[in-house]
Enzyme design. Structure first.
Site, PDB file in Angstrom:
ATOM      1  N   HIS A   1       4.301 -12.202 -22.511  1.00 37.97           N
ATOM      2  CA  HIS A   1       5.433 -12.146 -21.588  1.00 37.97           C
ATOM      3  C   HIS A   1       6.538 -11.225 -22.103  1.00 37.97           C
ATOM      4  O   HIS A   1       7.677 -11.331 -21.670  1.00 37.97           O
ATOM      5  CB  HIS A   1       5.995 -13.546 -21.359  1.00 37.97           C
ATOM      6  CG  HIS A   1       4.979 -14.533 -20.888  1.00 37.97           C
ATOM      7  ND1 HIS A   1       4.265 -14.349 -19.732  1.00 37.97           N
ATOM      8  CD2 HIS A   1       4.540 -15.698 -21.438  1.00 37.97           C
ATOM      9  CE1 HIS A   1       3.429 -15.376 -19.572  1.00 37.97           C
ATOM     10  NE2 HIS A   1       3.575 -16.201 -20.595  1.00 37.97           N
TER      11      HIS A   1
ATOM     12  N   HIS B   1       1.166 -16.647 -15.555  1.00 34.04           N
ATOM     13  CA  HIS B   1      -0.141 -16.643 -16.201  1.00 34.04           C
ATOM     14  C   HIS B   1      -1.251 -16.355 -15.190  1.00 34.04           C
ATOM     15  O   HIS B   1      -2.426 -16.484 -15.507  1.00 34.04           O
ATOM     16  CB  HIS B   1      -0.428 -17.989 -16.872  1.00 34.04           C
ATOM     17  CG  HIS B   1       0.668 -18.439 -17.780  1.00 34.04           C
ATOM     18  ND1 HIS B   1       1.624 -19.347 -17.390  1.00 34.04           N
ATOM     19  CD2 HIS B   1       0.958 -18.089 -19.042  1.00 34.04           C
ATOM     20  CE1 HIS B   1       2.469 -19.547 -18.395  1.00 34.04           C
ATOM     21  NE2 HIS B   1       2.096 -18.793 -19.404  1.00 34.04           N
TER      22      HIS B   1
END
Length: 327
Positions: free
Chosen positions: A54, A216
């Protein structure tokens, strides 16, 4: 798909090593996947983290006025309780530690377990759980809403509170206030590629868009043909307005966040449509952020985050902060 770093066992380790070598104000705790400030101030400590993939979250927000430590798990995998405990121990200056946790089952479980272990050692620990994604109520990895890019606003504002010397309970109060007033929603035009396998994390046919995607690759609210960008932005803004009860004369901070493979030019066009839509509603934009703040590897797409402000939050949002991903 080809990847630049084909060794899955060393991907996160090498990434963190390269990161701290690039920023002299940061260090890595020996034998861990924890990035910390090279020097700590005497104040409440702030720790956050989660699975890697991320970037720039979370290590990019370690610095003056923001986080004191970030704990990195493997790709899309929560860090272990022992890693989180190492971070808590490192940042504790005797004033307590606040954990900023995105609402994913693994993150919540492991961070809370670490908090209990730290409390057994006599360290005062509090937590805030961020659940800003308005797309879905429950998802693949959560009970309740997911924590996404709005978490960055919690890092910034709680970090400013801690930096000015607020008590642990006051920093927690402010962090909880931000978490209750921040709302996000995103979409994807293509899946991301896992660098550990070279394979896509999910399938999305060409010409399709996933509205409400998770960071995700969790499913959103619907999938369909790609619509004009103005219409896509309006879909996200409309859902955020509905969930946040935004109205005329409300002041907000707006974040247009790239998911990893969306050019800055396209993000700026997204910002054009988002600001115009909020202007039409009479919502006042106090601050705008456009760029990559919490990505999903090389996913093509973006998210919109809106934080409802008041005078207290504006002051803390404007407070000085120096971190690799926040200038």
């Amino acid at each position: 798909m080809n990847v630049l770093h084909p060794n899955p066992d060393r991907f996160v380790t090498d990434m963190l090593d390269g990161f701290v070598r690039s920023y002299p104000g940061l260090a890595r705790l020996q034998g861990t996947q924890v990035v910390v400030r090279a020097q700590f101030d005497r104040k409440v400590g702030l720790v956050s983290g989660g699975g890697s993939g991320h970037e720039p979250a979370h290590a990019g927000y370690v610095g003056y006025g923001m986080l004191d430590a970030a704990v990195a798990g493997q790709i899309f995998t929560s860090p272990t309780p022992n890693e989180v405990l190492s971070a808590i121990r490192a940042v504790n200056q005797g004033f307590g530690v606040l954990l900023v946790i995105k609402n994913y089952t693994g993150d919540v479980m492991n961070f809370e377990m670490a908090a209990e272990m730290a409390q057994d050692e006599g360290i005062a620990v509090e937590k805030v759980i961020v659940a800003d994604d308005v797309a879905v109520e429950n998802s693949t990895f959560t009970i309740g809403r997911r924590g996404v890019a709005g978490t960055v606003f919690v890092h910034k504002i709680a970090g400013a509170s801690a930096q000015r010397g607020d008590s642990l309970q006051e920093v927690k109060r402010i962090a909880d206030k931000v978490a209750a007033r921040v709302f996000s929603m995103g979409l994807a035009l293509s899946p991301c590629t896992l660098p550990t396998t070279g394979k896509s994390s999910f399938e999305l046919p060409a010409g399709q868009v996933e509205i409400g995607i998770g960071i995700h690759g969790e499913p959103g609210v619907r999938r369909g043909p790609i619509a004009p960008l103005a219409e896509l932005v309006d879909t996200l803004i409309s859902r955020i307005v509905e969930e946040s009860s935004l109205g005329e004369n409300d002041e907000v901070a707006l974040m247009i966040n790239g998911m990893g493979a969306t050019p800055l030019g396209e993000l700026s066009i997204c910002a054009r449509y988002a600001t115009a839509r909020l202007d039409d509603l009479g919502v006042k934009i106090y601050k705008s952020l456009v760029g990559e703040y919490m990505t999903s590897l090389n996913m093509a797409g973006f998210s919109v985050t809106v934080l409802k402000l008041d005078s207290e939050l504006k002051s803390l949002l404007d407070a000085p902060a120096h971190a690799p991903a926040w200038r």
